[in-house]
Motif scaffolding. Structure first.
Motif, PDB file in Angstrom:
ATOM      1  N   SER A 164       0.818  -1.216   0.000  1.00  0.00           N
ATOM      2  CA  SER A 164       0.000   0.000   0.000  1.00  0.00           C
ATOM      3  C   SER A 164       0.856   1.273   0.000  1.00  0.00           C
ATOM      4  O   SER A 164       0.330   2.377  -0.108  1.00  0.00           O
ATOM      5  CB  SER A 164      -0.888   0.012   1.246  1.00  0.00           C
ATOM      6  N   LEU A 165       2.162   1.103   0.155  1.00  0.00           N
ATOM      7  CA  LEU A 165       3.050   2.245   0.378  1.00  0.00           C
ATOM      8  C   LEU A 165       3.140   3.157  -0.850  1.00  0.00           C
ATOM      9  O   LEU A 165       3.400   2.693  -1.951  1.00  0.00           O
ATOM     10  CB  LEU A 165       4.447   1.733   0.737  1.00  0.00           C
ATOM     11  N   ARG A 166       2.869   4.463  -0.620  1.00  0.00           N
ATOM     12  CA  ARG A 166       2.965   5.430  -1.715  1.00  0.00           C
ATOM     13  C   ARG A 166       4.156   6.375  -1.572  1.00  0.00           C
ATOM     14  O   ARG A 166       4.707   6.827  -2.559  1.00  0.00           O
ATOM     15  CB  ARG A 166       1.666   6.252  -1.804  1.00  0.00           C
ATOM     16  N   GLU A 167       4.539   6.663  -0.319  1.00  0.00           N
ATOM     17  CA  GLU A 167       5.679   7.557  -0.105  1.00  0.00           C
ATOM     18  C   GLU A 167       6.554   7.046   1.015  1.00  0.00           C
ATOM     19  O   GLU A 167       6.063   6.646   2.061  1.00  0.00           O
ATOM     20  CB  GLU A 167       5.195   8.975   0.233  1.00  0.00           C
ATOM     21  N   LEU A 168       7.858   7.094   0.768  1.00  0.00           N
ATOM     22  CA  LEU A 168       8.841   6.686   1.761  1.00  0.00           C
ATOM     23  C   LEU A 168       9.845   7.822   1.907  1.00  0.00           C
ATOM     24  O   LEU A 168      10.526   8.187   0.950  1.00  0.00           O
ATOM     25  CB  LEU A 168       9.536   5.401   1.306  1.00  0.00           C
ATOM     26  N   ASP A 169       9.884   8.403   3.102  1.00  0.00           N
ATOM     27  CA  ASP A 169      10.757   9.544   3.372  1.00  0.00           C
ATOM     28  C   ASP A 169      11.883   9.106   4.304  1.00  0.00           C
ATOM     29  O   ASP A 169      11.647   8.812   5.470  1.00  0.00           O
ATOM     30  CB  ASP A 169       9.943  10.672   4.011  1.00  0.00           C
ATOM     31  N   LEU A 170      13.103   9.065   3.755  1.00  0.00           N
ATOM     32  CA  LEU A 170      14.277   8.641   4.524  1.00  0.00           C
ATOM     33  C   LEU A 170      15.317   9.759   4.607  1.00  0.00           C
ATOM     34  O   LEU A 170      16.503   9.497   4.807  1.00  0.00           O
ATOM     35  CB  LEU A 170      14.898   7.394   3.864  1.00  0.00           C
ATOM     36  N   LYS A 171      14.858  11.011   4.456  1.00  0.00           N
ATOM     37  CA  LYS A 171      15.788  12.151   4.476  1.00  0.00           C
ATOM     38  C   LYS A 171      16.554  12.253   5.790  1.00  0.00           C
ATOM     39  O   LYS A 171      16.035  11.910   6.847  1.00  0.00           O
ATOM     40  CB  LYS A 171      15.023  13.472   4.299  1.00  0.00           C
ATOM     41  N   CYS A 172      17.775  12.799   5.698  1.00  0.00           N
ATOM     42  CA  CYS A 172      18.548  13.187   6.893  1.00  0.00           C
ATOM     43  C   CYS A 172      18.821  11.997   7.811  1.00  0.00           C
ATOM     44  O   CYS A 172      18.521  12.034   9.003  1.00  0.00           O
ATOM     45  CB  CYS A 172      17.848  14.294   7.680  1.00  0.00           C
ATOM     46  N   VAL A 197      17.304  -1.399   1.144  1.00  0.00           N
ATOM     47  CA  VAL A 197      15.972  -0.806   0.962  1.00  0.00           C
ATOM     48  C   VAL A 197      15.549  -0.930  -0.500  1.00  0.00           C
ATOM     49  O   VAL A 197      14.418  -1.342  -0.803  1.00  0.00           O
ATOM     50  CB  VAL A 197      15.962   0.667   1.415  1.00  0.00           C
ATOM     51  N   LEU A 198      16.455  -0.581  -1.408  1.00  0.00           N
ATOM     52  CA  LEU A 198      16.117  -0.610  -2.835  1.00  0.00           C
ATOM     53  C   LEU A 198      15.744  -2.016  -3.294  1.00  0.00           C
ATOM     54  O   LEU A 198      14.849  -2.182  -4.121  1.00  0.00           O
ATOM     55  CB  LEU A 198      17.294  -0.095  -3.668  1.00  0.00           C
ATOM     56  N   ALA A 199      16.412  -3.019  -2.743  1.00  0.00           N
ATOM     57  CA  ALA A 199      16.121  -4.405  -3.142  1.00  0.00           C
ATOM     58  C   ALA A 199      14.695  -4.802  -2.778  1.00  0.00           C
ATOM     59  O   ALA A 199      14.107  -5.680  -3.408  1.00  0.00           O
ATOM     60  CB  ALA A 199      17.126  -5.352  -2.493  1.00  0.00           C
ATOM     61  N   ALA A 200      14.128  -4.129  -1.757  1.00  0.00           N
ATOM     62  CA  ALA A 200      12.776  -4.468  -1.302  1.00  0.00           C
ATOM     63  C   ALA A 200      11.695  -3.668  -2.025  1.00  0.00           C
ATOM     64  O   ALA A 200      10.523  -4.049  -2.017  1.00  0.00           O
ATOM     65  CB  ALA A 200      12.668  -4.220   0.198  1.00  0.00           C
ATOM     66  N   LEU A 201      12.070  -2.553  -2.661  1.00  0.00           N
ATOM     67  CA  LEU A 201      11.050  -1.645  -3.206  1.00  0.00           C
ATOM     68  C   LEU A 201      10.204  -2.202  -4.353  1.00  0.00           C
ATOM     69  O   LEU A 201       9.095  -1.724  -4.564  1.00  0.00           O
ATOM     70  CB  LEU A 201      11.692  -0.310  -3.612  1.00  0.00           C
ATOM     71  N   VAL A 217       5.110   6.213  -5.228  1.00  0.00           N
ATOM     72  CA  VAL A 217       5.301   7.355  -6.129  1.00  0.00           C
ATOM     73  C   VAL A 217       6.410   8.288  -5.669  1.00  0.00           C
ATOM     74  O   VAL A 217       7.007   8.993  -6.475  1.00  0.00           O
ATOM     75  CB  VAL A 217       4.001   8.180  -6.329  1.00  0.00           C
ATOM     76  N   GLY A 218       6.694   8.305  -4.345  1.00  0.00           N
ATOM     77  CA  GLY A 218       7.702   9.240  -3.842  1.00  0.00           C
ATOM     78  C   GLY A 218       8.733   8.558  -2.969  1.00  0.00           C
ATOM     79  O   GLY A 218       8.388   7.790  -2.075  1.00  0.00           O
ATOM     80  N   LEU A 219      10.008   8.847  -3.248  1.00  0.00           N
ATOM     81  CA  LEU A 219      11.109   8.298  -2.466  1.00  0.00           C
ATOM     82  C   LEU A 219      12.068   9.442  -2.151  1.00  0.00           C
ATOM     83  O   LEU A 219      12.661  10.019  -3.068  1.00  0.00           O
ATOM     84  CB  LEU A 219      11.822   7.199  -3.258  1.00  0.00           C
ATOM     85  N   ALA A 220      12.167   9.815  -0.869  1.00  0.00           N
ATOM     86  CA  ALA A 220      13.020  10.929  -0.460  1.00  0.00           C
ATOM     87  C   ALA A 220      14.255  10.388   0.243  1.00  0.00           C
ATOM     88  O   ALA A 220      14.149   9.726   1.279  1.00  0.00           O
ATOM     89  CB  ALA A 220      12.249  11.867   0.463  1.00  0.00           C
ATOM     90  N   LEU A 221      15.423  10.665  -0.347  1.00  0.00           N
ATOM     91  CA  LEU A 221      16.680  10.126   0.183  1.00  0.00           C
ATOM     92  C   LEU A 221      17.689  11.223   0.496  1.00  0.00           C
ATOM     93  O   LEU A 221      18.843  10.938   0.803  1.00  0.00           O
ATOM     94  CB  LEU A 221      17.298   9.174  -0.851  1.00  0.00           C
ATOM     95  N   GLN A 266       7.534   8.672  -9.171  1.00  0.00           N
ATOM     96  CA  GLN A 266       7.486   9.934  -9.904  1.00  0.00           C
ATOM     97  C   GLN A 266       8.386  10.995  -9.301  1.00  0.00           C
ATOM     98  O   GLN A 266       8.826  11.905  -9.987  1.00  0.00           O
ATOM     99  CB  GLN A 266       6.048  10.467  -9.936  1.00  0.00           C
ATOM    100  N   LYS A 267       8.626  10.902  -7.979  1.00  0.00           N
ATOM    101  CA  LYS A 267       9.455  11.903  -7.300  1.00  0.00           C
ATOM    102  C   LYS A 267      10.578  11.200  -6.563  1.00  0.00           C
ATOM    103  O   LYS A 267      10.334  10.305  -5.759  1.00  0.00           O
ATOM    104  CB  LYS A 267       8.632  12.689  -6.265  1.00  0.00           C
ATOM    105  N   LEU A 268      11.795  11.635  -6.861  1.00  0.00           N
ATOM    106  CA  LEU A 268      12.970  11.053  -6.226  1.00  0.00           C
ATOM    107  C   LEU A 268      13.796  12.192  -5.646  1.00  0.00           C
ATOM    108  O   LEU A 268      14.315  13.021  -6.388  1.00  0.00           O
ATOM    109  CB  LEU A 268      13.761  10.281  -7.287  1.00  0.00           C
ATOM    110  N   GLY A 269      13.865  12.268  -4.312  1.00  0.00           N
ATOM    111  CA  GLY A 269      14.603  13.345  -3.657  1.00  0.00           C
ATOM    112  C   GLY A 269      16.023  12.912  -3.343  1.00  0.00           C
ATOM    113  O   GLY A 269      16.222  11.941  -2.619  1.00  0.00           O
TER     114      GLY A 269
END
Length: 142
Positions: free
Chosen positions: A54-62, A73-77, A84-88, A112-115
């Motif tokens: 169900s995950l739409r956004e994952l924020d792992l900033k800072c 993490v990437l291997a599981a995505l 749609v959003g991955l913030a790194l 769609q969004k890669l930070g």
């Protein structure tokens, strides 16, 4: 100084408990500034494989995610077809992480969004990513 193994383990257990407390069907997981390292990334990857549908956004900033931590993490995505959003941003990912991300993007068509601000990808990482992004219409790299 470098963290003792005990500290990392305690933190990974805390991360596991935190993830377990999330509601089923969770769409946004924000773990910014949680001092996540490699052990936490392994725990997060397990969570994503089990509950990422169900995950739409994952924020792992800072955090303190290196290229190898990010790799877990990437291997599981691919278990997250709606992501749609991955913030790194602001993680010490480095050039190796850019190459890993480039490879992973092909398995994440929904993103769609890669930070990536402050991830120190270097020319090599940015180059690899640019090629992958070219195969990924609709992707914004922030």
């Amino acid at each position: 100084g470098p963290e003792g193994l005990g500290d990392a383990l305690v933190r990974a257990q805390r991360t596991a408990r935190w993830l377990k407390s999330l509601p089923p069907g969770v769409e946004l997981v924000s773990m910014a500034s949680m001092r996540l390292g490699e052990d936490d990334a392994v725990v997060l990857a397990d969570f994503v494989r089990a509950k990422g549908g169900s995950l739409r956004e994952l924020d792992l900033k800072c955090n303190n995610l290196s290229a190898s931590a990010l790799g877990h993490v990437l291997a599981a995505l691919p278990s997250c077809p709606r992501l749609v959003g991955l913030a790194l941003g602001e993680n010490p990912v480095g050039p190796g992480g850019g190459a890993l991300l480039a490879a992973a993007l092909d398995a994440m068509p929904s993103v769609q969004k890669l930070g990536l601000g402050g991830t120190r990808l270097g020319d090599e990482g940015v180059g690899a990513l640019a090629m992958a992004a070219g195969r990924h219409p609709g992707l914004k790299v922030l």
